[in-house]
Design a protein around this motif. Structure first.
Motif, short mmCIF file in Angstrom:
data_model
loop_
_atom_site.label_atom_id
_atom_site.label_comp_id
_atom_site.label_asym_id
_atom_site.label_seq_id
_atom_site.Cartn_x
_atom_site.Cartn_y
_atom_site.Cartn_z
N THR A 135 16.89 35.93 -39.45
CA THR A 135 17.22 34.87 -40.41
C THR A 135 15.98 34.03 -40.70
N GLU A 136 16.06 33.23 -41.76
CA GLU A 136 14.92 32.40 -42.14
C GLU A 136 14.55 31.40 -41.06
N ASN A 137 15.52 30.98 -40.26
CA ASN A 137 15.24 29.98 -39.23
C ASN A 137 14.88 30.60 -37.89
N ALA A 138 14.71 31.91 -37.85
CA ALA A 138 14.38 32.58 -36.59
C ALA A 138 12.93 32.33 -36.20
N PHE A 139 12.70 32.39 -34.90
CA PHE A 139 11.33 32.35 -34.39
C PHE A 139 11.28 33.10 -33.06
N PHE A 140 10.11 33.58 -32.74
CA PHE A 140 9.88 34.37 -31.54
C PHE A 140 8.82 33.66 -30.69
N THR A 141 9.04 33.62 -29.38
CA THR A 141 8.10 32.95 -28.49
C THR A 141 7.88 33.76 -27.23
N VAL A 142 6.62 34.09 -26.95
CA VAL A 142 6.28 34.72 -25.67
C VAL A 142 6.22 33.57 -24.66
N GLN A 143 7.37 33.22 -24.16
CA GLN A 143 7.57 31.98 -23.41
C GLN A 143 6.97 32.01 -22.00
N GLU A 144 6.76 33.20 -21.49
CA GLU A 144 6.38 33.31 -20.08
C GLU A 144 5.14 32.49 -19.73
N VAL A 145 4.15 32.46 -20.62
CA VAL A 145 2.93 31.70 -20.32
C VAL A 145 3.24 30.22 -20.12
N ASN A 146 4.29 29.72 -20.77
CA ASN A 146 4.63 28.30 -20.65
C ASN A 146 5.27 27.95 -19.32
N ILE A 147 5.73 28.96 -18.58
CA ILE A 147 6.26 28.71 -17.24
C ILE A 147 5.41 29.43 -16.20
N ALA A 148 4.14 29.68 -16.57
CA ALA A 148 3.13 30.21 -15.64
C ALA A 148 3.48 31.58 -15.09
N ILE A 149 4.03 32.44 -15.95
CA ILE A 149 4.35 33.82 -15.59
C ILE A 149 3.66 34.76 -16.58
N VAL A 150 3.16 35.89 -16.11
CA VAL A 150 2.70 36.96 -16.98
C VAL A 150 3.93 37.74 -17.42
N ALA A 151 4.18 37.83 -18.72
CA ALA A 151 5.35 38.58 -19.21
C ALA A 151 5.34 39.98 -18.61
N ASP A 152 6.46 40.37 -17.98
CA ASP A 152 6.41 41.58 -17.16
C ASP A 152 7.56 42.56 -17.37
N VAL A 153 8.37 42.37 -18.42
CA VAL A 153 9.45 43.34 -18.62
C VAL A 153 9.38 44.03 -19.99
N GLY A 154 8.18 44.10 -20.58
CA GLY A 154 8.02 44.96 -21.75
C GLY A 154 7.25 44.42 -22.93
N THR A 155 7.22 43.11 -23.13
CA THR A 155 6.57 42.57 -24.32
C THR A 155 5.11 43.01 -24.41
N LEU A 156 4.33 42.81 -23.37
CA LEU A 156 2.89 43.08 -23.43
C LEU A 156 2.59 44.56 -23.55
N GLN A 157 3.55 45.41 -23.20
CA GLN A 157 3.34 46.85 -23.31
C GLN A 157 3.77 47.38 -24.68
N ARG A 158 4.81 46.79 -25.28
CA ARG A 158 5.34 47.34 -26.54
C ARG A 158 4.81 46.64 -27.77
N ILE A 159 4.52 45.35 -27.66
CA ILE A 159 4.11 44.62 -28.87
C ILE A 159 2.77 45.09 -29.43
N PRO A 160 1.85 45.67 -28.63
CA PRO A 160 0.62 46.20 -29.23
C PRO A 160 0.86 47.32 -30.24
N HIS A 161 2.04 47.92 -30.21
CA HIS A 161 2.37 48.95 -31.20
C HIS A 161 3.01 48.34 -32.45
N LEU A 162 3.18 47.01 -32.46
CA LEU A 162 3.88 46.33 -33.54
C LEU A 162 3.04 45.28 -34.25
N LEU A 163 2.00 44.76 -33.58
CA LEU A 163 1.22 43.66 -34.13
C LEU A 163 -0.27 43.86 -33.83
N PRO A 164 -1.16 43.21 -34.61
CA PRO A 164 -2.60 43.28 -34.34
C PRO A 164 -2.97 42.61 -33.02
#
Length: 273
Positions: A135-164
């Motif tokens: 929707t127009e009001n949607a947003f996405f946030t890689v939130q893990e860095v904000n709570i001092a965690i390295v995202a570890d269940v797929g974002t950092l592995q899959r998103i390189p195939h989707l974004l620069p």
């Protein structure tokens, strides 16, 4: 199948999986991580299903990992044997990774419909899907860095195939919001709609279009695309050649050609269990 965090139903050839804890912002509690695996096992076993729509309820798609669960998994104090404690934590993370691996591996295409916030684990979830509509009001946030965690269940592995790469690193390092308009600009989402109802309708239209194709061919396309993420071009070409040599032996190609020549819609049989 008894579910507390998800609603699951199959209408014709379309499976619908809906997060149903809007009052808790659809946070991913302990039950969620097991229930999603169970639901996708049911989908893979149901040969009627030719596409999946992932949706949610309330103002936000999901606020991500339940923080109480996160705190419990990290534990506290000084364990008697730190090595064993860390090995146990590694297995815990691997189990959580499997929840979204089953979405990625699903034999049929999976369409995510996102409204409002898609935060932390929500990004892990939708990057494991084949397509995203928001929707127009949607947003996405890689939130893990904000709570001092390295995202570890797929974002950092899959998103390189989707974004620069530069954008990925900015989003992962800063934890800033990635709004719908920007996500559309970079092709992260397939479509942006005015509201949730319109997004669901767009996903339905896409799912029905996919469901009308040969399920054998759709399964093959997904398998070849997924395998191609870790292959060279030469390896990918060999893989698809072997796939087609093995799979294009049935009635679907003649049926499709005949229907095209007659300017009719082809009808394809379900896969066999």
């Amino acid at each position: 199948m008894e579910l507390t965090t998800l609603d699951y139903r199959v209408d014709g050839a379309i499976a619908r999986v809906t997060m149903k804890r809007p009052d808790e912002l659809n946070t991913m509690n302990k039950a969620f991580w097991n229930e999603l695996i169970d639901v996708f096992a049911a989908i893979d076993a149901d040969m009627r299903v030719r596409a999946v729509i992932i949706a949610s309820t309330g103002r936000h798609f999901t606020a991500g990992l339940d923080l109480g669960m996160a705190a419990a998994s990290l534990g506290g104090g000084a364990p008697a044997d730190p090595g064993r404690a860390r090995e146990s934590f590694r297995r815990h993370v691997k189990q959580m990774q499997e929840t979204f691996n089953v979405v990625d591996r699903c034999r049929v295409p999976v369409i995510a419909v996102v409204q409002g916030g898609c935060i932390g684990g929500g990004v892990d979830f939708v990057t494991a899907c084949d397509m995203r509509i928001c929707t127009e009001n949607a947003f996405f946030t890689v939130q893990e860095v904000n709570i001092a965690i390295v995202a570890d269940v797929g974002t950092l592995q899959r998103i390189p195939h989707l974004l620069p790469q530069g954008l990925i690193r900015e989003l992962a390092y800063t934890g800033r919001r990635f709004p719908a308009a920007e996500a559309k600009q970079y092709g992260f989402v397939n479509a942006v709609t005015a509201d949730h109802e319109a997004a669901l309708a767009a996903a339905e239209a896409m799912a029905q279009q996919i469901a009308a194709k040969s399920p054998l061919v759709i399964a093959g396309i997904k398998q070849v695309l997924n395998e191609g993420r870790s292959q060279t071009i030469e390896q990918g070409l060999e893989y698809v050649a072997v796939w087609n040599a093995g799979m294009l032996q049935g009635d679907d190609v003649p049926n499709a050609v005949k229907a095209q020549m007659a300017k009719q819609e082809a009808v394809f049989a379900d896969l066999r269990a």
